[in-house]
Design a protein around this motif. Sequence first.
Motif, PDB file in Angstrom:
ATOM      1  N   TYR A  54       3.963  -9.821   0.544  1.00 23.91           N
ATOM      2  CA  TYR A  54       2.871 -10.554  -0.961  1.00 23.91           C
ATOM      3  C   TYR A  54       4.035 -11.212  -1.668  1.00 23.91           C
ATOM      4  CZ  TYR A  54       3.207  -7.569  -5.056  1.00 23.91           C
ATOM      5  OH  TYR A  54       3.890  -6.690  -5.970  1.00 23.91           O
ATOM      6  N   ASP A  55       3.773 -12.446  -2.161  1.00 24.06           N
ATOM      7  CA  ASP A  55       4.769 -13.209  -3.101  1.00 24.06           C
ATOM      8  C   ASP A  55       3.784 -13.879  -4.309  1.00 24.06           C
ATOM      9  OD1 ASP A  55       7.070 -14.350  -5.040  1.00 24.06           O
ATOM     10  OD2 ASP A  55       8.067 -13.182  -2.915  1.00 24.06           O
ATOM     11  N   THR A  56       4.265 -13.937  -5.608  1.00 23.75           N
ATOM     12  CA  THR A  56       3.525 -14.461  -6.826  1.00 23.75           C
ATOM     13  C   THR A  56       4.328 -15.345  -8.124  1.00 23.75           C
ATOM     14  OG1 THR A  56       2.425 -12.026  -6.628  1.00 23.75           O
ATOM     15  CG2 THR A  56       2.414 -13.978  -8.608  1.00 23.75           C
ATOM     16  N   VAL A  57       3.513 -16.376  -7.742  1.00 24.68           N
ATOM     17  CA  VAL A  57       3.986 -17.254  -8.171  1.00 24.68           C
ATOM     18  C   VAL A  57       3.466 -17.756  -9.260  1.00 24.68           C
ATOM     19  CG1 VAL A  57       3.430 -19.692  -7.008  1.00 24.68           C
ATOM     20  CG2 VAL A  57       5.370 -20.313  -8.394  1.00 24.68           C
ATOM     21  N   HIS A  58       4.112 -18.372 -10.495  1.00 27.08           N
ATOM     22  CA  HIS A  58       3.164 -18.695 -11.370  1.00 27.08           C
ATOM     23  C   HIS A  58       3.093 -19.852 -12.114  1.00 27.08           C
ATOM     24  CE1 HIS A  58       6.639 -18.007 -14.564  1.00 27.08           C
ATOM     25  NE2 HIS A  58       6.142 -19.511 -15.065  1.00 27.08           N
ATOM     26  N   VAL A  59       1.964 -20.865 -12.256  1.00 24.85           N
ATOM     27  CA  VAL A  59       1.999 -22.042 -13.099  1.00 24.85           C
ATOM     28  C   VAL A  59       2.109 -22.212 -14.452  1.00 24.85           C
ATOM     29  CG1 VAL A  59       0.305 -24.023 -12.927  1.00 24.85           C
ATOM     30  CG2 VAL A  59       0.588 -22.561 -10.652  1.00 24.85           C
ATOM     31  N   TRP A  60       2.744 -23.082 -14.644  1.00 26.61           N
ATOM     32  CA  TRP A  60       2.970 -23.451 -16.173  1.00 26.61           C
ATOM     33  C   TRP A  60       2.609 -24.665 -16.605  1.00 26.61           C
ATOM     34  CZ3 TRP A  60       2.263 -19.715 -19.856  1.00 26.61           C
ATOM     35  CH2 TRP A  60       2.385 -19.622 -21.173  1.00 26.61           C
ATOM     36  N   ASN A  61       1.520 -24.682 -17.767  1.00 28.52           N
ATOM     37  CA  ASN A  61       1.402 -25.982 -17.850  1.00 28.52           C
ATOM     38  C   ASN A  61       1.285 -27.174 -16.590  1.00 28.52           C
ATOM     39  OD1 ASN A  61       1.196 -26.266 -20.924  1.00 28.52           O
ATOM     40  ND2 ASN A  61       3.851 -26.316 -21.325  1.00 28.52           N
ATOM     41  N   ALA A  62       0.579 -26.743 -15.921  1.00 26.27           N
ATOM     42  CA  ALA A  62       0.351 -27.362 -14.937  1.00 26.27           C
ATOM     43  C   ALA A  62       1.710 -28.201 -13.073  1.00 26.27           C
ATOM     44  CB  ALA A  62      -0.721 -28.760 -14.991  1.00 26.27           C
ATOM     45  N   ARG A  63       2.039 -26.487 -13.969  1.00 24.46           N
ATOM     46  CA  ARG A  63       3.873 -26.948 -12.958  1.00 24.46           C
ATOM     47  C   ARG A  63       3.840 -25.469 -12.757  1.00 24.46           C
ATOM     48  NH1 ARG A  63       6.253 -31.761 -13.490  1.00 24.46           N
ATOM     49  NH2 ARG A  63       7.975 -31.792 -12.432  1.00 24.46           N
ATOM     50  N   PHE A  64       4.035 -25.635 -10.901  1.00 24.07           N
ATOM     51  CA  PHE A  64       3.955 -24.481 -10.655  1.00 24.07           C
ATOM     52  C   PHE A  64       6.020 -23.970 -10.558  1.00 24.07           C
ATOM     53  CE2 PHE A  64       1.310 -25.214  -6.577  1.00 24.07           C
ATOM     54  CZ  PHE A  64       0.411 -23.771  -6.795  1.00 24.07           C
ATOM     55  N   PHE A  65       6.771 -22.854 -10.692  1.00 19.85           N
ATOM     56  CA  PHE A  65       8.284 -22.492 -11.662  1.00 19.85           C
ATOM     57  C   PHE A  65       8.574 -21.618  -9.935  1.00 19.85           C
ATOM     58  CE2 PHE A  65      11.140 -20.210 -14.193  1.00 19.85           C
ATOM     59  CZ  PHE A  65      12.506 -21.184 -14.547  1.00 19.85           C
ATOM     60  N   ARG A  66       9.600 -22.304 -10.086  1.00 17.91           N
ATOM     61  CA  ARG A  66      10.237 -21.768  -8.532  1.00 17.91           C
ATOM     62  C   ARG A  66      10.070 -21.656  -7.721  1.00 17.91           C
ATOM     63  NH1 ARG A  66      16.102 -19.737 -10.764  1.00 17.91           N
ATOM     64  NH2 ARG A  66      16.603 -22.250  -9.758  1.00 17.91           N
ATOM     65  N   LEU A  67       9.149 -22.902  -7.087  1.00 16.45           N
ATOM     66  CA  LEU A  67       7.958 -22.587  -6.084  1.00 16.45           C
ATOM     67  C   LEU A  67       8.776 -22.032  -4.836  1.00 16.45           C
ATOM     68  CD1 LEU A  67       5.117 -22.269  -4.057  1.00 16.45           C
ATOM     69  CD2 LEU A  67       5.128 -24.702  -4.371  1.00 16.45           C
ATOM     70  N   ASP A  68       9.443 -22.957  -4.569  1.00 18.67           N
ATOM     71  CA  ASP A  68      10.469 -23.224  -3.190  1.00 18.67           C
ATOM     72  C   ASP A  68      11.320 -21.606  -3.279  1.00 18.67           C
ATOM     73  OD1 ASP A  68       9.876 -25.481  -1.687  1.00 18.67           O
ATOM     74  OD2 ASP A  68      12.298 -26.368  -3.065  1.00 18.67           O
ATOM     75  N   LEU A  69      11.792 -20.773  -4.013  1.00 20.56           N
ATOM     76  CA  LEU A  69      11.909 -19.395  -4.078  1.00 20.56           C
ATOM     77  C   LEU A  69      11.518 -18.428  -3.811  1.00 20.56           C
ATOM     78  CD1 LEU A  69      14.163 -19.060  -7.093  1.00 20.56           C
ATOM     79  CD2 LEU A  69      15.479 -19.821  -4.734  1.00 20.56           C
ATOM     80  N   HIS A  70      10.064 -18.384  -4.559  1.00 22.81           N
ATOM     81  CA  HIS A  70       8.985 -17.406  -3.618  1.00 22.81           C
ATOM     82  C   HIS A  70       8.661 -18.012  -2.520  1.00 22.81           C
ATOM     83  CE1 HIS A  70       8.324 -16.014  -7.693  1.00 22.81           C
ATOM     84  NE2 HIS A  70       8.719 -16.843  -8.566  1.00 22.81           N
ATOM     85  N   LEU A  71       8.715 -19.299  -2.123  1.00 20.75           N
ATOM     86  CA  LEU A  71       8.177 -19.600  -0.526  1.00 20.75           C
ATOM     87  C   LEU A  71       9.051 -18.824   0.014  1.00 20.75           C
ATOM     88  CD1 LEU A  71       6.524 -23.157  -0.409  1.00 20.75           C
ATOM     89  CD2 LEU A  71       5.625 -21.096  -0.296  1.00 20.75           C
ATOM     90  N   ASP A  72      10.678 -19.544   0.144  1.00 21.44           N
ATOM     91  CA  ASP A  72      11.362 -18.538   1.332  1.00 21.44           C
ATOM     92  C   ASP A  72      11.950 -16.654   0.718  1.00 21.44           C
ATOM     93  OD1 ASP A  72      12.364 -21.082   1.646  1.00 21.44           O
ATOM     94  OD2 ASP A  72      13.946 -20.152  -0.898  1.00 21.44           O
ATOM     95  N   ARG A  73      10.813 -16.244   0.055  1.00 23.05           N
ATOM     96  CA  ARG A  73      11.257 -14.763   0.089  1.00 23.05           C
ATOM     97  C   ARG A  73       9.745 -14.121   0.846  1.00 23.05           C
ATOM     98  NH1 ARG A  73      11.399 -11.308  -5.185  1.00 23.05           N
ATOM     99  NH2 ARG A  73       9.259 -12.572  -5.781  1.00 23.05           N
ATOM    100  N   PHE A  74       8.623 -15.275   0.540  1.00 25.11           N
ATOM    101  CA  PHE A  74       7.700 -14.771   1.386  1.00 25.11           C
ATOM    102  C   PHE A  74       7.497 -14.774   3.115  1.00 25.11           C
ATOM    103  CE2 PHE A  74       3.151 -16.081   3.269  1.00 25.11           C
ATOM    104  CZ  PHE A  74       2.905 -14.968   3.185  1.00 25.11           C
ATOM    105  N   LEU A  75       8.306 -15.853   3.009  1.00 30.18           N
ATOM    106  CA  LEU A  75       7.648 -16.165   4.653  1.00 30.18           C
ATOM    107  C   LEU A  75       9.435 -14.856   5.125  1.00 30.18           C
ATOM    108  CD1 LEU A  75       8.212 -20.857   4.206  1.00 30.18           C
ATOM    109  CD2 LEU A  75       5.971 -18.262   5.573  1.00 30.18           C
TER     110      LEU A  75
END
Length: 315
Positions: A54-75
């Motif tokens: 699994y992987d977990t990304v957070h959203v803050w003020n309606a923006r994903f933070f470092r989404l690409d890095l989380h997707l890289d690790r998950f995949l």
Amino acid sequence: MTEPSTVLSAIDKHHIDQRRYPHGVAFMDGQYLPMSEAKISVLDWGLLHSDATYDTVHVWNARFFRLDLHLDRFLAGVERLRMKLPYDRERIASILEQCVALSGHKSAYVEMICTRGSSPTFSRDPRQAENRFIAFAVPYGSVANKEQLKRGLHVAISETVRIPPNSIDPTIKNYHWLDLVKGLFDAYDKGAETALILDTKGHVAEGPGFNVFLVKDGSLRTPAFGVLPGITRRTVFDLCAEMGLAATAADISRDDIKKADEVFITSTAGGIMPVTRIDDTTISQGQIGTITRRLTDLYWQKHADPAWSTAIIYP
């Protein structure tokens, strides 16, 4: 001695779940569902054998933070576990955005999961299982609460040893948490708020869902062996490079961390969080250190930077 009943119970046609769940939206089997309706089979290997990543990304003020890095690790984890996803990277990113947008949360904890799934014949062969992708968005949560962020966490070092990396690859984010949970109960028994556990060499490793850093003489150090290379951990290295601070990954003994000038933990769930007490030792005279504060301020500033974050489109 009572005789066994010969009357069979009726089989209910539908499951009724009386539990309460946080408000949020999940995605399963091509459907967007309220969190209370998101279920997996009791035959899923993710439940029976912790066979999942699994992987977990957070959203803050309606923006994903470092989404690409989380997707890289998950995949990468999915590939290394020999699982197959029904969606490509762009579709997964879209599903995550939809979960957040449909939930309405402007700050959220967003998880993507791939389980081994289950076999129609309950086969013991993992190659016959039908892998399953799940995602969900719930309100943002932190390892440390507001009071702890203000005064610093009290952490206890447990004698529990982290699963060695030659058994479970820590670079693949996983649900093998029994060592971490045991460490957490050890910490509670000592009156602490969370735990650090040890690696197989007796050095400090990590805690339940977080990495740890120490600051000594203006330089930073974080454990290198047997730990998840967290995205927030990596972010600290990136911030240090920008700020001109030295940061390395190396062994940390119990003595090292207790004699540190500053200590903080890092997690997607909370960001950079100060530690002001370890066991019976006070860190930084019980105050949040200057470097910890500088890093924390810059960390949250980056959440509005388009180079570090991704805007979400809401209905």
